[in-house]
Scaffold this motif. Structure first.
Motif, PDB file in Angstrom:
ATOM      1  N   ARG A  58      69.482  22.693  -8.545  1.00 34.04           N
ATOM      2  CA  ARG A  58      70.143  22.899  -7.253  1.00 34.04           C
ATOM      3  C   ARG A  58      71.654  22.646  -7.323  1.00 34.04           C
ATOM      4  NH1 ARG A  58      64.985  20.359  -4.621  1.00 34.04           N
ATOM      5  NH2 ARG A  58      63.954  22.276  -3.972  1.00 34.04           N
ATOM      6  N   GLY A  59      72.269  23.158  -8.378  1.00 29.38           N
ATOM      7  CA  GLY A  59      73.716  23.029  -8.522  1.00 29.38           C
ATOM      8  C   GLY A  59      74.108  21.676  -9.060  1.00 29.38           C
ATOM      9  N   HIS A  60      75.126  21.100  -8.460  1.00 34.20           N
ATOM     10  CA  HIS A  60      75.625  19.802  -8.936  1.00 34.20           C
ATOM     11  C   HIS A  60      74.846  18.661  -8.287  1.00 34.20           C
ATOM     12  CE1 HIS A  60      78.034  20.442  -5.234  1.00 34.20           C
ATOM     13  NE2 HIS A  60      77.795  19.162  -5.076  1.00 34.20           N
ATOM     14  N   CYS A  61      75.009  17.482  -8.836  1.00 34.04           N
ATOM     15  CA  CYS A  61      74.407  16.298  -8.225  1.00 34.04           C
ATOM     16  C   CYS A  61      75.099  16.074  -6.883  1.00 34.04           C
ATOM     17  CB  CYS A  61      74.594  15.084  -9.130  1.00 34.04           C
ATOM     18  SG  CYS A  61      73.756  13.609  -8.511  1.00 34.04           S
ATOM     19  N   PRO A  62      74.337  16.032  -5.797  1.00 28.49           N
ATOM     20  CA  PRO A  62      74.976  15.938  -4.485  1.00 28.49           C
ATOM     21  C   PRO A  62      75.649  14.598  -4.258  1.00 28.49           C
ATOM     22  CG  PRO A  62      72.609  15.727  -4.279  1.00 28.49           C
ATOM     23  CD  PRO A  62      72.879  16.061  -5.709  1.00 28.49           C
ATOM     24  N   ARG A  63      76.701  14.676  -3.475  1.00 26.70           N
ATOM     25  CA  ARG A  63      77.453  13.504  -3.052  1.00 26.70           C
ATOM     26  C   ARG A  63      77.302  13.371  -1.542  1.00 26.70           C
ATOM     27  NH1 ARG A  63      80.844  16.834  -6.730  1.00 26.70           N
ATOM     28  NH2 ARG A  63      80.948  18.105  -4.876  1.00 26.70           N
ATOM     29  N   ILE A  64      77.471  12.164  -1.038  1.00 30.74           N
ATOM     30  CA  ILE A  64      77.407  11.965   0.403  1.00 30.74           C
ATOM     31  C   ILE A  64      78.463  12.856   1.050  1.00 30.74           C
ATOM     32  CG2 ILE A  64      77.808  10.293   2.268  1.00 30.74           C
ATOM     33  CD1 ILE A  64      76.624   8.169   0.379  1.00 30.74           C
ATOM     34  N   GLY A  65      78.044  13.600   2.056  1.00 27.60           N
ATOM     35  CA  GLY A  65      78.936  14.528   2.741  1.00 27.60           C
ATOM     36  C   GLY A  65      78.783  15.962   2.275  1.00 27.60           C
ATOM     37  N   THR A  67      76.617  19.396   1.557  1.00 34.43           N
ATOM     38  CA  THR A  67      75.586  20.026   2.378  1.00 34.43           C
ATOM     39  C   THR A  67      74.549  20.676   1.471  1.00 34.43           C
ATOM     40  OG1 THR A  67      76.852  22.071   2.550  1.00 34.43           O
ATOM     41  CG2 THR A  67      77.135  20.464   4.321  1.00 34.43           C
ATOM     42  N   TYR A  68      73.424  21.014   2.080  1.00 35.56           N
ATOM     43  CA  TYR A  68      72.371  21.726   1.362  1.00 35.56           C
ATOM     44  C   TYR A  68      72.250  23.107   1.984  1.00 35.56           C
ATOM     45  CZ  TYR A  68      67.815  23.222  -0.218  1.00 35.56           C
ATOM     46  OH  TYR A  68      66.795  23.957  -0.748  1.00 35.56           O
ATOM     47  N   ASP A  69      72.361  24.145   1.175  1.00 33.36           N
ATOM     48  CA  ASP A  69      72.210  25.534   1.626  1.00 33.36           C
ATOM     49  C   ASP A  69      70.797  25.978   1.288  1.00 33.36           C
ATOM     50  OD1 ASP A  69      72.133  28.439   1.545  1.00 33.36           O
ATOM     51  OD2 ASP A  69      74.322  28.368   1.720  1.00 33.36           O
ATOM     52  N   SER A  70      69.961  26.081   2.310  1.00 34.51           N
ATOM     53  CA  SER A  70      68.553  26.422   2.064  1.00 34.51           C
ATOM     54  C   SER A  70      68.388  27.850   1.558  1.00 34.51           C
ATOM     55  CB  SER A  70      67.721  26.195   3.329  1.00 34.51           C
ATOM     56  OG  SER A  70      68.187  27.015   4.379  1.00 34.51           O
ATOM     57  N   GLY A  71      69.259  28.759   1.961  1.00 38.85           N
ATOM     58  CA  GLY A  71      69.170  30.139   1.482  1.00 38.85           C
ATOM     59  C   GLY A  71      69.432  30.248  -0.007  1.00 38.85           C
ATOM     60  N   LEU A  72      70.366  29.447  -0.492  1.00 42.01           N
ATOM     61  CA  LEU A  72      70.690  29.439  -1.921  1.00 42.01           C
ATOM     62  C   LEU A  72      69.894  28.388  -2.680  1.00 42.01           C
ATOM     63  CD1 LEU A  72      74.594  29.725  -1.721  1.00 42.01           C
ATOM     64  CD2 LEU A  72      72.965  31.536  -2.330  1.00 42.01           C
ATOM     65  N   ASP A  73      69.218  27.471  -1.944  1.00 42.47           N
ATOM     66  CA  ASP A  73      68.520  26.328  -2.533  1.00 42.47           C
ATOM     67  C   ASP A  73      69.488  25.562  -3.438  1.00 42.47           C
ATOM     68  OD1 ASP A  73      66.419  24.566  -3.028  1.00 42.47           O
ATOM     69  OD2 ASP A  73      65.661  25.747  -4.718  1.00 42.47           O
ATOM     70  N   LEU A  74      70.623  25.153  -2.827  1.00 38.10           N
ATOM     71  CA  LEU A  74      71.735  24.632  -3.597  1.00 38.10           C
ATOM     72  C   LEU A  74      72.489  23.581  -2.784  1.00 38.10           C
ATOM     73  CD1 LEU A  74      73.425  25.402  -6.242  1.00 38.10           C
ATOM     74  CD2 LEU A  74      74.735  26.874  -4.735  1.00 38.10           C
ATOM     75  N   PHE A  75      72.906  22.508  -3.445  1.00 41.29           N
ATOM     76  CA  PHE A  75      73.797  21.540  -2.828  1.00 41.29           C
ATOM     77  C   PHE A  75      75.220  22.067  -2.950  1.00 41.29           C
ATOM     78  CE2 PHE A  75      70.142  18.902  -3.932  1.00 41.29           C
ATOM     79  CZ  PHE A  75      69.895  18.339  -2.687  1.00 41.29           C
ATOM     80  N   VAL A  76      75.954  22.019  -1.852  1.00 44.02           N
ATOM     81  CA  VAL A  76      77.296  22.601  -1.793  1.00 44.02           C
ATOM     82  C   VAL A  76      78.321  21.511  -1.498  1.00 44.02           C
ATOM     83  CG1 VAL A  76      78.772  24.254  -0.570  1.00 44.02           C
ATOM     84  CG2 VAL A  76      76.363  24.815  -1.013  1.00 44.02           C
ATOM     85  N   GLY A  77      79.364  21.464  -2.311  1.00 48.75           N
ATOM     86  CA  GLY A  77      80.457  20.516  -2.103  1.00 48.75           C
ATOM     87  C   GLY A  77      81.411  21.019  -1.029  1.00 48.75           C
ATOM     88  N   TYR A  78      82.488  20.287  -0.824  1.00 43.97           N
ATOM     89  CA  TYR A  78      83.462  20.687   0.189  1.00 43.97           C
ATOM     90  C   TYR A  78      84.375  21.776  -0.371  1.00 43.97           C
ATOM     91  CZ  TYR A  78      87.212  18.132  -2.148  1.00 43.97           C
ATOM     92  OH  TYR A  78      88.155  17.713  -3.050  1.00 43.97           O
TER      93      TYR A  78
END
Length: 117
Positions: A58-65, A67-78
């Motif tokens: 699911r992309g990169h290791c998520p950080r607080i803040g 988001t999660y994009d359910s369509g891409l099944d991916l954690f998204v940074g700022y």
């Protein structure tokens, strides 16, 4: 160890680690087992998504803040600048042109890299 991000709406609020003994049966890791375990520990928590400390799920290791994009099944940074575009593989934002060296900063007004003196 399995890592899980708790989501509030679509925002990451925390990332926790669950031991492989909880998530693995017969050598096969099952995300739902980790989710069920965390929901048992924290019944009032948000949604849980498995993630990877090594950036291989699911992309990169998520950080607080993040988001999660359910369509891409991916954690998204700022998005650091409006001109940068989402990399749908990593979940990070990429500049219009690659950074030439470490001593350059992005200048959004000129849409270019500027050497730091």
């Amino acid at each position: 160890m399995a890592h899980f991000a708790e989501l509030d709406e679509s925002n990451v609020v925390r990332v926790l680690v669950v031991h492989n003994d909880v998530t693995t049966i017969d050598g096969i890791e099952e995300e739902q087992r980790g989710i069920d375990f965390l929901n048992g520990l924290f019944p009032d928590s948000g949604d849980w998504k498995q993630c990877s400390y090594n950036n291989n799920m699911r992309g990169h290791c998520p950080r607080i803040g993040d988001t999660y994009d359910s369509g891409l099944d991916l954690f998204v940074g700022y998005q650091p600048f409006p001109s940068w575009t989402l990399n749908e593989t990593t979940g990070d934002y990429d500049p219009p042109t690659p950074q030439p060296a470490e001593n350059y900063n992005w200048d959004e007004d000129s849409l270019s890299w500027v050497e730091v003196e």
